[in-house]
Design an enzyme around this catalytic site. Structure first.
Site, short mmCIF file in Angstrom:
data_model
loop_
_atom_site.label_atom_id
_atom_site.label_comp_id
_atom_site.label_asym_id
_atom_site.label_seq_id
_atom_site.Cartn_x
_atom_site.Cartn_y
_atom_site.Cartn_z
N GLY A 28 0.80 -1.22 0.00
CA GLY A 28 0.00 0.00 0.00
C GLY A 28 0.83 1.26 0.00
N HIS A 31 2.48 4.60 -4.89
CA HIS A 31 3.07 5.76 -5.56
C HIS A 31 3.29 5.39 -7.03
CE1 HIS A 31 6.72 3.46 -5.14
NE2 HIS A 31 6.65 3.50 -3.82
N GLY A 33 5.73 4.39 -8.58
CA GLY A 33 6.44 3.12 -8.80
C GLY A 33 5.45 1.96 -8.87
N HIS A 34 4.51 1.92 -7.92
CA HIS A 34 3.50 0.86 -7.93
C HIS A 34 2.64 0.98 -9.18
CE1 HIS A 34 4.08 1.32 -3.44
NE2 HIS A 34 4.31 0.04 -3.62
N LYS A 145 12.65 -3.40 -9.48
CA LYS A 145 14.08 -3.70 -9.37
C LYS A 145 14.73 -2.93 -8.22
CE LYS A 145 16.29 -4.32 -13.45
NZ LYS A 145 16.61 -4.06 -14.88
N GLN A 150 15.18 -8.73 -2.89
CA GLN A 150 13.87 -9.37 -2.84
C GLN A 150 13.54 -10.00 -4.19
OE1 GLN A 150 10.14 -7.73 -0.96
NE2 GLN A 150 9.73 -7.01 -3.02
N VAL A 173 11.36 3.56 -10.50
CA VAL A 173 10.85 4.88 -10.91
C VAL A 173 11.46 5.93 -9.99
CG1 VAL A 173 8.78 6.30 -11.23
CG2 VAL A 173 8.70 3.84 -11.72
O1 PAF Z 1 7.92 -5.18 -1.82
C1 PAF Z 1 6.94 -5.18 -1.06
O2 PAF Z 1 6.14 -4.24 -1.01
C2 PAF Z 1 6.72 -6.37 -0.14
O3 PAF Z 1 7.92 -6.90 0.29
C3 PAF Z 1 5.83 -7.46 -0.78
C4 PAF Z 1 6.48 -8.05 -2.00
C5 PAF Z 1 4.49 -6.87 -1.14
C6 PAF Z 1 5.61 -8.59 0.23
O4 PAF Z 1 4.99 -8.15 1.37
#
Ligand code: PAF
Length: 273
Positions: A28, A31, A33-34, A145, A150, A173
């Site tokens: 959540g 921004h 980037g999402h 990236k 992760q 971004v």
């Molecule tokens: O990158 C994130 O926002 C979190 O680590 C994810 C991948 C949603 C897992 O909770």
């Protein structure tokens, strides 16, 4: 757009989707980037599912789980406008039970760099992402990236556990002045925000050095530390795509990673070469 909170409700909503499904997991405080991840998914799939879940198992004691920015209403509007089909916003109690079967991040990849500063963080990430993959059953899942470690760990999870989906890495971004977008940027005061620019400046310098033929990791790191001398730098590392340290940059197989504290905010950024 369907807003779904329960597990069974999500299963039913997913069942009803025909064609390809793209999935964007988030915590959540969405921004640009999402939004880039979401747009990529809506462009490449028949349907897009977004999850918003501040996953407690990836926060260490003393980290910002309680203060992590939560903006449900604004996030909902963003997803609606972006053409998301299902927005999944579960409660912690529906995602986690007691004494669970747990996944563990790889011993090496999960416990170096970010993993050594935040031990157990990536265990929580793989646990929740596996759950979300099982519920959403996507054809493609989109990850930025910016969270390089992760991304590499999740790519390994998909490969090691033979998961039937494709991970799509998406470029970081940045604001016009270079600051990488992050939900945690809201913690920065105007002065801190200005100071934080040294991180992206150091990466830009690294990129220029490599383009000019400087491949020595030590030389590049020294210049980067000099640019970030006013910051509390946790690490600058130059690694290959398996996160093994490199003495010399290898073109097409290098990631330069930075973690630094600006005031009380911990920021990470990187450059993929
Ligand atoms: O990158 C994130 O926002 C979190 O680590 C994810 C991948 C949603 C897992 O909770």
């Amino acid at each position: 757009m369907q807003i779904v909170r329960g597990i069974e409700e999500l299963r039913r909503a997913r069942e009803a989707l025909e064609g390809s499904v793209g999935f964007v997991p988030t915590m959540g405080a969405l921004h640009q980037g999402h939004l880039t991840l979401i747009k990529r998914s809506t462009g490449e799939n028949d349907h897009t599912i977004v999850s918003i879940f501040v996953n407690p198992t990836q926060f260490l004691p003393g980290e910002d789980l309680d203060s992590y920015p939560r903006r449900e209403e604004a996030d909902r509007r963003i997803c609606e406008i972006a053409g998301v089909d299902i927005l999944f916003m579960p409660e912690v109690s529906s995602v986690y039970g007691k004494d669970e079967v747990t996944l563990k991040a790889p011993e090496y990849l999960g416990y170096i760099l970010e993993g050594s500063r935040r031990p157990g963080h990536f265990d929580g990430v793989v646990q929740v992402v596996m759950k979300l993959f099982n519920l959403t059953r996507p054809d493609r899942a989109y990850f930025g990236k910016k969270d390089a470690q992760q991304l590499v760990i999740l790519q390994k999870m998909v490969k090691d556990l033979f998961l039937p989906l494709k991970l799509v890495p998406v470029e970081t971004v940045r604001e016009d002045d270079g600051l990488a977008l992050s939900s945690r940027n809201v913690y920065l005061s105007p002065t801190e925000r200005a100071e934080a620019l040294a991180i992206s400046r150091s990466l830009k310098r690294a990129s220029r050095l490599v383009m000019a033929g400087e491949l020595s990791s030590e030389a590049i790191k020294q210049e980067m530390y000099a640019i970030m001398k006013a910051l509390d730098v946790e690490y600058v590392e130059i690694v290959d795509r398996s996160f093994r340290p490199l003495e010399k940059v290898k073109i097409q197989d290098t990631i330069i990673l930075v973690a630094a504290r600006v005031g009380r905010t911990r920021l990470i950024d990187n450059l993929w070469i």
